[in-house]
Design a protein around this motif. Structure first.
Motif, mmCIF file in Angstrom:
data_model
loop_
_atom_site.group_PDB
_atom_site.id
_atom_site.type_symbol
_atom_site.label_atom_id
_atom_site.label_comp_id
_atom_site.label_asym_id
_atom_site.label_seq_id
_atom_site.Cartn_x
_atom_site.Cartn_y
_atom_site.Cartn_z
ATOM 1 N N SER A 1 0.835 -1.204 0.000
ATOM 2 C CA SER A 1 0.000 0.000 0.000
ATOM 3 C C SER A 1 0.866 1.248 0.000
ATOM 4 O O SER A 1 2.060 1.205 0.294
ATOM 5 C CB SER A 1 -0.915 0.004 1.233
ATOM 6 O OG SER A 1 -0.135 0.124 2.420
ATOM 7 N N LYS A 2 0.267 2.368 -0.337
ATOM 8 C CA LYS A 2 0.978 3.645 -0.276
ATOM 9 C C LYS A 2 1.389 3.941 1.161
ATOM 10 O O LYS A 2 2.455 4.501 1.406
ATOM 11 C CB LYS A 2 0.116 4.762 -0.846
ATOM 12 C CG LYS A 2 -0.084 4.633 -2.331
ATOM 13 C CD LYS A 2 -1.022 5.682 -2.874
ATOM 14 C CE LYS A 2 -1.264 5.412 -4.355
ATOM 15 N NZ LYS A 2 -2.273 6.276 -4.938
ATOM 16 N N LEU A 3 0.538 3.575 2.104
ATOM 17 C CA LEU A 3 0.860 3.776 3.511
ATOM 18 C C LEU A 3 2.107 2.987 3.897
ATOM 19 O O LEU A 3 2.981 3.496 4.602
ATOM 20 C CB LEU A 3 -0.335 3.375 4.378
ATOM 21 C CG LEU A 3 -0.264 3.699 5.855
ATOM 22 C CD1 LEU A 3 -0.065 5.189 6.099
ATOM 23 C CD2 LEU A 3 -1.527 3.218 6.555
ATOM 24 N N LEU B 1 -12.168 3.647 -2.865
ATOM 25 C CA LEU B 1 -11.112 3.516 -1.866
ATOM 26 C C LEU B 1 -10.764 2.051 -1.634
ATOM 27 O O LEU B 1 -11.584 1.160 -1.859
ATOM 28 C CB LEU B 1 -11.552 4.138 -0.543
ATOM 29 C CG LEU B 1 -11.893 5.621 -0.558
ATOM 30 C CD1 LEU B 1 -12.378 6.073 0.821
ATOM 31 C CD2 LEU B 1 -10.704 6.451 -1.010
ATOM 32 N N SER C 1 -5.995 0.217 3.675
ATOM 33 C CA SER C 1 -4.536 0.078 3.740
ATOM 34 C C SER C 1 -4.056 -0.256 5.146
ATOM 35 O O SER C 1 -2.876 -0.542 5.334
ATOM 36 C CB SER C 1 -3.851 1.345 3.240
ATOM 37 O OG SER C 1 -4.248 2.466 3.996
ATOM 38 N N GLY D 1 -6.988 2.678 7.923
ATOM 39 C CA GLY D 1 -6.316 3.436 6.870
ATOM 40 C C GLY D 1 -6.950 3.137 5.534
ATOM 41 O O GLY D 1 -7.381 2.011 5.277
ATOM 42 N N GLU E 1 -6.889 4.410 1.090
ATOM 43 C CA GLU E 1 -6.236 5.159 0.026
ATOM 44 C C GLU E 1 -7.020 4.987 -1.264
ATOM 45 O O GLU E 1 -7.842 4.079 -1.381
ATOM 46 C CB GLU E 1 -4.788 4.743 -0.145
ATOM 47 C CG GLU E 1 -4.558 3.275 -0.321
ATOM 48 C CD GLU E 1 -3.089 2.904 -0.148
ATOM 49 O OE1 GLU E 1 -2.529 2.350 -1.113
ATOM 50 O OE2 GLU E 1 -2.521 3.155 0.927
ATOM 51 N N PHE F 1 -1.541 10.447 -4.711
ATOM 52 C CA PHE F 1 -1.383 10.265 -3.267
ATOM 53 C C PHE F 1 -2.635 10.743 -2.545
ATOM 54 O O PHE F 1 -2.879 11.941 -2.409
ATOM 55 C CB PHE F 1 -0.170 11.024 -2.726
ATOM 56 C CG PHE F 1 0.118 10.714 -1.277
ATOM 57 C CD1 PHE F 1 0.675 9.499 -0.914
ATOM 58 C CD2 PHE F 1 -0.186 11.619 -0.281
ATOM 59 C CE1 PHE F 1 0.937 9.193 0.418
ATOM 60 C CE2 PHE F 1 0.066 11.332 1.059
ATOM 61 C CZ PHE F 1 0.628 10.122 1.402
ATOM 62 N N MET F 2 -3.437 9.775 -2.125
ATOM 63 C CA MET F 2 -4.593 10.063 -1.282
ATOM 64 C C MET F 2 -4.622 8.980 -0.220
ATOM 65 O O MET F 2 -4.957 7.829 -0.506
ATOM 66 C CB MET F 2 -5.889 10.063 -2.067
ATOM 67 C CG MET F 2 -7.094 10.378 -1.211
ATOM 68 S SD MET F 2 -8.593 10.364 -2.198
ATOM 69 C CE MET F 2 -9.796 10.146 -0.916
ATOM 70 N N VAL F 3 -4.211 9.359 0.983
ATOM 71 C CA VAL F 3 -4.139 8.423 2.105
ATOM 72 C C VAL F 3 -4.894 9.038 3.272
ATOM 73 O O VAL F 3 -4.739 10.226 3.558
ATOM 74 C CB VAL F 3 -2.670 8.155 2.509
ATOM 75 C CG1 VAL F 3 -2.584 7.360 3.792
ATOM 76 C CG2 VAL F 3 -1.939 7.427 1.390
#
Length: 129
Positions: free
Chosen positions: A42-44, A71, A74, A84, A86, A92-94
């Motif tokens: 994940s981006k996180l 969505l 995450s 969490g 994203e 970048f949307m977290v």
């Protein structure tokens, strides 16, 4: 909710087998009562230098029940509550359910969330963190 989805309006009464999430006012805001599992890939996970589990503060009584279609989760609490989210369709949307702003003094890795957000807002392709 702006993107759709629904909320548990009060986690403690509406979610079975829930851990306590509402520590607001009981302890300092940097108190970390439970673990959140960050989803690999994940981006996180890219932003936070952890393997999979992190200790977080918990100051909320509401939580995501049904996730909005755009969505993906995450991070999860041990009781299954989404902590969490994203949006894979944007750079970048977290969103996180805990309060990293209260943890940056004790854990500089939490500052990385803000650094990555600022870098993404500035249009940096590969933010320096």
């Amino acid at each position: 909710m702006a993107l759709g989805g629904t909320l548990y309006e009060d986690i403690a009464t509406l979610m079975p087998n829930v851990v306590k999430h509402d520590y607001f006012g009981e302890f300092p805001s940097n108190y970390r009562p439970h673990t959140v599992s960050v989803q690999p890939g994940s981006k996180l996970a890219e932003v936070l230098p952890v393997m999979t589990d992190i200790q977080v503060n918990s100051l909320h009584h509401q939580g995501i029940r049904d996730l909005a279609p755009d969505l993906v989760p995450s991070a999860y609490a041990s009781d299954g509550l989404i902590e969490g989210v994203e949006a894979p369709s944007v750079p970048f949307m977290v969103g996180v359910q805990w309060h990293p702003e209260n943890l940056v003094q004790d854990d500089p890795s939490m500052l990385a969330l803000f650094q990555r957000f600022v870098a993404a807002a500035a249009g940096e392709v590969t933010p320096q963190i």
